[in-house]
Design a protein around this motif. Structure first.
Motif, PDB file in Angstrom:
ATOM      1  N   ILE A   9       0.850  -1.199   0.000  1.00 50.92           N
ATOM      2  CA  ILE A   9       0.000   0.000   0.000  1.00 50.92           C
ATOM      3  C   ILE A   9       0.884   1.248   0.000  1.00 50.92           C
ATOM      4  O   ILE A   9       1.653   1.474   0.943  1.00 50.92           O
ATOM      5  N   GLY A  12       4.467   5.122  -4.125  1.00 54.05           N
ATOM      6  CA  GLY A  12       5.043   6.414  -4.502  1.00 54.05           C
ATOM      7  C   GLY A  12       6.493   6.265  -4.913  1.00 54.05           C
ATOM      8  O   GLY A  12       6.917   5.209  -5.402  1.00 54.05           O
ATOM      9  N   ASN A  13       7.256   7.343  -4.712  1.00 53.62           N
ATOM     10  CA  ASN A  13       8.671   7.355  -5.125  1.00 53.62           C
ATOM     11  C   ASN A  13       9.458   6.201  -4.518  1.00 53.62           C
ATOM     12  O   ASN A  13      10.334   5.636  -5.169  1.00 53.62           O
ATOM     13  N   MET A  14       9.153   5.879  -3.279  1.00 54.13           N
ATOM     14  CA  MET A  14       9.875   4.809  -2.582  1.00 54.13           C
ATOM     15  C   MET A  14       9.168   3.468  -2.745  1.00 54.13           C
ATOM     16  O   MET A  14       9.798   2.437  -3.008  1.00 54.13           O
ATOM     17  N   ASP A  33      -2.674   2.145  -4.465  1.00 58.27           N
ATOM     18  CA  ASP A  33      -2.308   3.528  -4.152  1.00 58.27           C
ATOM     19  C   ASP A  33      -3.497   4.403  -4.527  1.00 58.27           C
ATOM     20  O   ASP A  33      -4.058   4.247  -5.623  1.00 58.27           O
ATOM     21  N   THR A  34      -3.864   5.321  -3.650  1.00 58.83           N
ATOM     22  CA  THR A  34      -5.029   6.176  -3.926  1.00 58.83           C
ATOM     23  C   THR A  34      -4.814   7.030  -5.171  1.00 58.83           C
ATOM     24  O   THR A  34      -5.780   7.461  -5.797  1.00 58.83           O
ATOM     25  N   ALA A  35      -3.540   7.272  -5.539  1.00 59.02           N
ATOM     26  CA  ALA A  35      -3.266   8.077  -6.735  1.00 59.02           C
ATOM     27  C   ALA A  35      -3.301   7.222  -7.999  1.00 59.02           C
ATOM     28  O   ALA A  35      -3.088   7.735  -9.098  1.00 59.02           O
ATOM     29  N   MET A  61       3.908   2.092   2.649  1.00 62.32           N
ATOM     30  CA  MET A  61       4.948   3.108   2.419  1.00 62.32           C
ATOM     31  C   MET A  61       4.226   4.418   2.141  1.00 62.32           C
ATOM     32  O   MET A  61       3.999   4.790   0.987  1.00 62.32           O
ATOM     33  N   LEU A  62       3.846   5.102   3.208  1.00 69.44           N
ATOM     34  CA  LEU A  62       2.877   6.199   3.155  1.00 69.44           C
ATOM     35  C   LEU A  62       3.474   7.514   3.661  1.00 69.44           C
ATOM     36  O   LEU A  62       4.521   7.508   4.323  1.00 69.44           O
ATOM     37  N   PRO A  63       2.798   8.629   3.377  1.00 69.80           N
ATOM     38  CA  PRO A  63       3.392   9.929   3.712  1.00 69.80           C
ATOM     39  C   PRO A  63       3.538  10.235   5.203  1.00 69.80           C
ATOM     40  O   PRO A  63       4.505  10.868   5.597  1.00 69.80           O
ATOM     41  N   ILE A  67      -2.109   9.125   7.964  1.00 73.15           N
ATOM     42  CA  ILE A  67      -2.515   8.251   6.834  1.00 73.15           C
ATOM     43  C   ILE A  67      -2.249   6.786   7.194  1.00 73.15           C
ATOM     44  O   ILE A  67      -3.073   5.911   6.913  1.00 73.15           O
ATOM     45  N   VAL A  71      -5.072   3.919   7.078  1.00 70.99           N
ATOM     46  CA  VAL A  71      -4.887   2.710   6.254  1.00 70.99           C
ATOM     47  C   VAL A  71      -4.907   1.465   7.144  1.00 70.99           C
ATOM     48  O   VAL A  71      -5.520   0.450   6.806  1.00 70.99           O
ATOM     49  N   THR A  90       8.084   6.755   7.222  1.00 69.84           N
ATOM     50  CA  THR A  90       8.617   7.477   8.376  1.00 69.84           C
ATOM     51  C   THR A  90       7.438   8.183   9.036  1.00 69.84           C
ATOM     52  O   THR A  90       6.823   9.060   8.426  1.00 69.84           O
ATOM     53  N   GLY A 118      17.036   6.482   0.620  1.00 70.19           N
ATOM     54  CA  GLY A 118      16.377   7.301  -0.397  1.00 70.19           C
ATOM     55  C   GLY A 118      15.914   6.513  -1.614  1.00 70.19           C
ATOM     56  O   GLY A 118      15.885   5.278  -1.626  1.00 70.19           O
ATOM     57  N   LYS A 240      10.520  17.402   7.726  1.00 73.02           N
ATOM     58  CA  LYS A 240       9.530  16.444   8.247  1.00 73.02           C
ATOM     59  C   LYS A 240      10.133  15.637   9.401  1.00 73.02           C
ATOM     60  O   LYS A 240       9.537  15.516  10.470  1.00 73.02           O
TER      61      LYS A 240
HETATM   62  P1  NAD Z   1       5.410   9.657  -2.002  1.00 71.40           P
HETATM   63  O1  NAD Z   1       4.550  10.827  -1.671  1.00 71.40           O
HETATM   64  O2  NAD Z   1       6.114   9.599  -3.325  1.00 71.40           O
HETATM   65  O3  NAD Z   1       4.550   8.291  -1.854  1.00 71.40           O
HETATM   66  C1  NAD Z   1       3.502   8.101  -0.950  1.00 71.40           C
HETATM   67  C2  NAD Z   1       2.378   7.411  -1.700  1.00 71.40           C
HETATM   68  O4  NAD Z   1       1.325   7.083  -0.785  1.00 71.40           O
HETATM   69  C3  NAD Z   1       1.762   8.290  -2.801  1.00 71.40           C
HETATM   70  O5  NAD Z   1       1.849   7.627  -4.045  1.00 71.40           O
HETATM   71  C4  NAD Z   1       0.309   8.458  -2.352  1.00 71.40           C
HETATM   72  O6  NAD Z   1      -0.624   8.525  -3.424  1.00 71.40           O
HETATM   73  C5  NAD Z   1       0.100   7.220  -1.508  1.00 71.40           C
HETATM   74  N1  NAD Z   1      -1.015   7.328  -0.562  1.00 71.40           N
HETATM   75  C6  NAD Z   1      -1.366   8.392   0.200  1.00 71.40           C
HETATM   76  N2  NAD Z   1      -2.432   8.087   0.952  1.00 71.40           N
HETATM   77  C7  NAD Z   1      -2.768   6.807   0.650  1.00 71.40           C
HETATM   78  C8  NAD Z   1      -3.790   5.929   1.111  1.00 71.40           C
HETATM   79  N3  NAD Z   1      -4.686   6.305   2.033  1.00 71.40           N
HETATM   80  N4  NAD Z   1      -3.840   4.688   0.583  1.00 71.40           N
HETATM   81  C9  NAD Z   1      -2.930   4.286  -0.359  1.00 71.40           C
HETATM   82  N5  NAD Z   1      -1.947   5.068  -0.819  1.00 71.40           N
HETATM   83  C10 NAD Z   1      -1.866   6.322  -0.317  1.00 71.40           C
HETATM   84  O7  NAD Z   1       6.467   9.555  -0.800  1.00 71.40           O
HETATM   85  P2  NAD Z   1       7.842   8.714  -0.782  1.00 71.40           P
HETATM   86  O8  NAD Z   1       8.970   9.602  -1.138  1.00 71.40           O
HETATM   87  O9  NAD Z   1       7.618   7.430  -1.482  1.00 71.40           O
HETATM   88  O10 NAD Z   1       7.982   8.462   0.796  1.00 71.40           O
HETATM   89  C11 NAD Z   1       7.203   7.497   1.478  1.00 71.40           C
HETATM   90  C12 NAD Z   1       7.653   7.439   2.926  1.00 71.40           C
HETATM   91  O11 NAD Z   1       9.056   7.119   2.963  1.00 71.40           O
HETATM   92  C13 NAD Z   1       7.492   8.749   3.686  1.00 71.40           C
HETATM   93  O12 NAD Z   1       7.063   8.449   4.994  1.00 71.40           O
HETATM   94  C14 NAD Z   1       8.882   9.348   3.668  1.00 71.40           C
HETATM   95  O13 NAD Z   1       9.139  10.194   4.778  1.00 71.40           O
HETATM   96  C15 NAD Z   1       9.748   8.095   3.736  1.00 71.40           C
HETATM   97  N6  NAD Z   1      11.094   8.250   3.167  1.00 71.40           N
HETATM   98  C16 NAD Z   1      11.281   8.852   1.968  1.00 71.40           C
HETATM   99  C17 NAD Z   1      12.562   8.965   1.453  1.00 71.40           C
HETATM  100  C18 NAD Z   1      12.787   9.628   0.107  1.00 71.40           C
HETATM  101  O14 NAD Z   1      13.964   9.899  -0.216  1.00 71.40           O
HETATM  102  N7  NAD Z   1      11.773   9.868  -0.682  1.00 71.40           N
HETATM  103  C19 NAD Z   1      13.660   8.480   2.183  1.00 71.40           C
HETATM  104  C20 NAD Z   1      13.438   7.826   3.395  1.00 71.40           C
HETATM  105  C21 NAD Z   1      12.136   7.724   3.877  1.00 71.40           C
END
Ligand code: NAD
Length: 294
Positions: A9, A12-14, A33-35, A61-63, A67, A71, A90, A118, A240
């Motif tokens: 669930i 996103g980027n990660m 993913d909701t998106a 892997m959520l914001p 959330i 979830v 995180t 990352g 954050k």
């Molecule tokens: P992102 O915003 O790219 O991905 C999050 C995804 O969650 C999005 O695609 C969003 O549509 C989805 N989402 C939101 N609400 C939802 C729901 N209710 N049900 C299903 N999907 C839902 O963020 P990211 O960069 O992938 O980061 C994810 C987590 O990893 C965060 O907690 C971030 O702090 C942590 N993190 C990120 C990095 C980084 O470099 N990007 C590094 C370490 C940790």
């Protein structure tokens, strides 16, 4: 490990590259993913519950913590007996502990497993996981960590992974600012940045920020500074994590003046200046352009 069913669930980027790596390793992965985002090799579910119903593991892997809580309220009741929820987001320590307690009440496993490394680490399968949960839940999840990452440290009970992550990043935020302000001072003292690096990187002021991720362009190993401060690790993500460390410090009445100041500086940088979308080491040009008392 034989093929396992995994609900994923948050693609996103990660999440997307992490889910892809699990599928590539031969597991059956269904994502939601909701998106509406998808990941290569990963099946698509129309709801979070559908992604999780039949799964041995559910990975989120959520914001943020709010959330995650919503979830978890959806998916925990849909999970099958004996399955384990692994939250890699995180989030605040309290949300991790609360979701862990809810899972335990339903006789489900739970591991909080925030990552460092990352987007590059997520794609390459070289993340580091810092984890909290029971020994049994950690042992069950470990083969999946080994696919998505290169190291998984079991830090203690539920929430301990998040605690380790925010303590680490509080040190990182403060040392990056300290390193940047020392460079800015050195500039004004007429000290060459390379000489500054040569001395500090082998003296008691050394740190990961100086030695491995030097904020000065053209100095030290290649870092986002050499790519016009394109992230890397974006300033808003550092903000954050510093916010989460201050939230935790308030909850347990810990005195963290350096962490509080680091949070305030990154908040100003991201919210009022040009920090959003830049690497967190762009604190160096910010400080170098300023004068005392600005
Ligand atoms: P992102 O915003 O790219 O991905 C999050 C995804 O969650 C999005 O695609 C969003 O549509 C989805 N989402 C939101 N609400 C939802 C729901 N209710 N049900 C299903 N999907 C839902 O963020 P990211 O960069 O992938 O980061 C994810 C987590 O990893 C965060 O907690 C971030 O702090 C942590 N993190 C990120 C990095 C980084 O470099 N990007 C590094 C370490 C940790």
């Amino acid at each position: 490990m034989s093929s396992t069913k995994i609900g994923f669930i948050g693609l996103g980027n990660m999440g997307a590259p992490m889910a892809h790596n699990l599928a590539k390793a031969g597991h059956t992965v269904v994502g939601f993913d909701t998106a509406g985002t998808i990941a290569e090799g990963v099946g698509v579910a129309l709801t979070a519950e559908a992604a999780c119903a039949d799964a041995d593991f559910v990975i989120t892997m959520l914001p943020n913590g709010a959330i995650l809580r919503s979830v978890a309220a959806q998916v925990l009741p849909a999970m099958k007996q004996g399955a384990t929820l692994i939250d890699c987001s995180t989030v605040d320590v309290e949300s991790a502990r609360d979701v862990g307690a809810q899972a335990a009440e339903m006789a489900l496993g739970f591991v909080d497993a925030p990552v460092s490394g990352g987007i590059g680490g997520a794609s390459a399968g070289t993340l580091t996981f810092m984890t909290g949960g029971t020994e049994a839940a950690f042992a069950a999840a470990k083969p999946l960590f080994d696919i998505m990452g290169q190291k998984a440290v079991h830090c203690g009970e539920a929430g301990a992974g998040q605690a380790a992550k925010i303590c680490n990043n509080m040190i990182l935020g403060a040392t990056m600012i300290a390193t940047c302000e020392a460079f800015a001072l050195a500039d004004k003292l007429g000290l060459d940045r390379q000489k500054m690096f040569d001395v500090v990187s082998t003296s008691s002021g050394y740190s990961w920020s100086m030695n491995a991720y030097c904020p000065a362009p053209g100095v030290g190993p290649t870092s986002p500074a050499d790519n016009n401060y394109k992230p890397g690790f974006a300033a808003e993500l550092m903000l954050k994590d510093l916010g989460l460390s201050q939230q935790a410090a308030e909850a347990v009445d810990a005195d963290t003046p350096m962490g509080a100041l680091a949070q305030a500086l990154y908040a100003k940088f991201v919210e009022e200046e040009d920090g959003r979308g830049r690497d967190f080491s762009a604190m160096l040009p910010r400080l170098a352009a300023r004068s005392r008392g600005m």
